[in-house]
Enzyme design. Sequence first.
Site, PDB file in Angstrom:
ATOM      1  N   MET A  71     -17.344  16.487  54.816  1.00  0.00           N
ATOM      2  CA  MET A  71     -18.617  16.619  54.121  1.00  0.00           C
ATOM      3  C   MET A  71     -19.332  17.904  54.512  1.00  0.00           C
ATOM      4  SD  MET A  71     -21.895  14.018  54.277  1.00  0.00           S
ATOM      5  CE  MET A  71     -22.547  14.632  55.840  1.00  0.00           C
TER       6      MET A  71
ATOM      7  N   SER B 160     -12.723  14.301  59.061  1.00  0.00           N
ATOM      8  CA  SER B 160     -13.841  13.438  58.739  1.00  0.00           C
ATOM      9  C   SER B 160     -13.550  12.712  57.421  1.00  0.00           C
ATOM     10  CB  SER B 160     -15.138  14.241  58.718  1.00  0.00           C
ATOM     11  OG  SER B 160     -16.243  13.392  58.909  1.00  0.00           O
ATOM     12  N   GLN B 161     -14.434  12.789  56.415  1.00  0.00           N
ATOM     13  CA  GLN B 161     -14.202  11.994  55.213  1.00  0.00           C
ATOM     14  C   GLN B 161     -12.903  12.370  54.500  1.00  0.00           C
ATOM     15  OE1 GLN B 161     -17.744  12.657  52.856  1.00  0.00           O
ATOM     16  NE2 GLN B 161     -16.877  14.412  51.766  1.00  0.00           N
TER      17      GLN B 161
ATOM     18  N   ASP C  61     -18.483  10.484  70.111  1.00  0.00           N
ATOM     19  CA  ASP C  61     -18.943  10.774  68.758  1.00  0.00           C
ATOM     20  C   ASP C  61     -20.360  10.257  68.534  1.00  0.00           C
ATOM     21  OD1 ASP C  61     -19.212  11.148  65.934  1.00  0.00           O
ATOM     22  OD2 ASP C  61     -17.032  11.068  65.750  1.00  0.00           O
TER      23      ASP C  61
ATOM     24  N   HIS D 242     -18.142  14.662  67.523  1.00  0.00           N
ATOM     25  CA  HIS D 242     -17.394  14.674  66.268  1.00  0.00           C
ATOM     26  C   HIS D 242     -16.795  16.042  65.950  1.00  0.00           C
ATOM     27  CE1 HIS D 242     -16.216  12.822  62.542  1.00  0.00           C
ATOM     28  NE2 HIS D 242     -16.822  13.745  61.825  1.00  0.00           N
TER      29      HIS D 242
END
Length: 309
Positions: A38, A112-113, A230, A286
């Site tokens: 993202m 991530s996504q 995270d 993260h």
Amino acid sequence: MTTLLSLLLGAGPLLLLALNPVHGSDNATLPLVLWHGMGDSCCNPLSMGSIKKMVEETIPGIDVLSLMIGKTVIQDTENGFFMDVNEQVSMVCSQLAQDPKLKDGYNAMGFSQGGQFLRAVAQRCPSPPMKTLISVGGQQQGVYGLPKCPGESSHICDWIRKKLNSGAYTDIVQKHLVQAQYWHDPLNDDLYKKHSLFLADINQERVVNETYKKNLQLLDKFVMVKFLQDSVVDPADTEWFGFLKTGQAKETETLQESVLYKEDRLGLAAMDAAGKLDFLGTEGDHLQFTREWFNAKLVPYLRNPKLSQ
């Protein structure tokens, strides 16, 4: 230890610090497909562009495709917030099917996504064949908290947060807000299962799609990386396919404790028994890790898909 990757915008962009590459040659190495997170784009020279270059330096001769969702870098970034995820997956499936370099198979790495989006590709589009899927901080069971989004995208995240809080499962929010499509509310499980357009489908929450289950099990390896400190992804256990127990928002359960695993609705239990699931943990927040860690832990999967860590 020098940080290689650090978060710039939300769950997506990465910053690369130059370190000496570890060279090696393997002409039989499969191509690698990357999907960013993202707020990032395919070709940002400080993030995915640097990841692509690093892999190419470390494994000479490898073909690396960093996915662009849209016709421009700006569209690519915007689509990470606002384009229907199912449409994104269909677009990628079409692109991969038309790429002659991938016809004999490829490895995939999602940040991530991008990690859960590439899993959808594996489940829905088995040709060309994905061999190894590496999810780097991917939210495989979704999120119940919006990732931090500092910098230029903070106003966007403020708006997204309001939309999620007011109605994540309304038709208009589901259709036009990417993060709503993997929003997993344990306090409203029925709403999630009924109205989630993306995550509930790929996680077999409504019905068991045997094709999804069969296709995922075609992977040689499914590698999940969790960042042990995270503070961006909530809950962080989602990065190892765990999540909050249904009906409350404090206690988590592991993948192995979940109904998804116990009923083997997606084939993950069978994959686990076959040694196809690898759970890697790394210190840091993260998407923060060193090049040394990347070369030691992830590059071997790109050289040999059947390696275990």
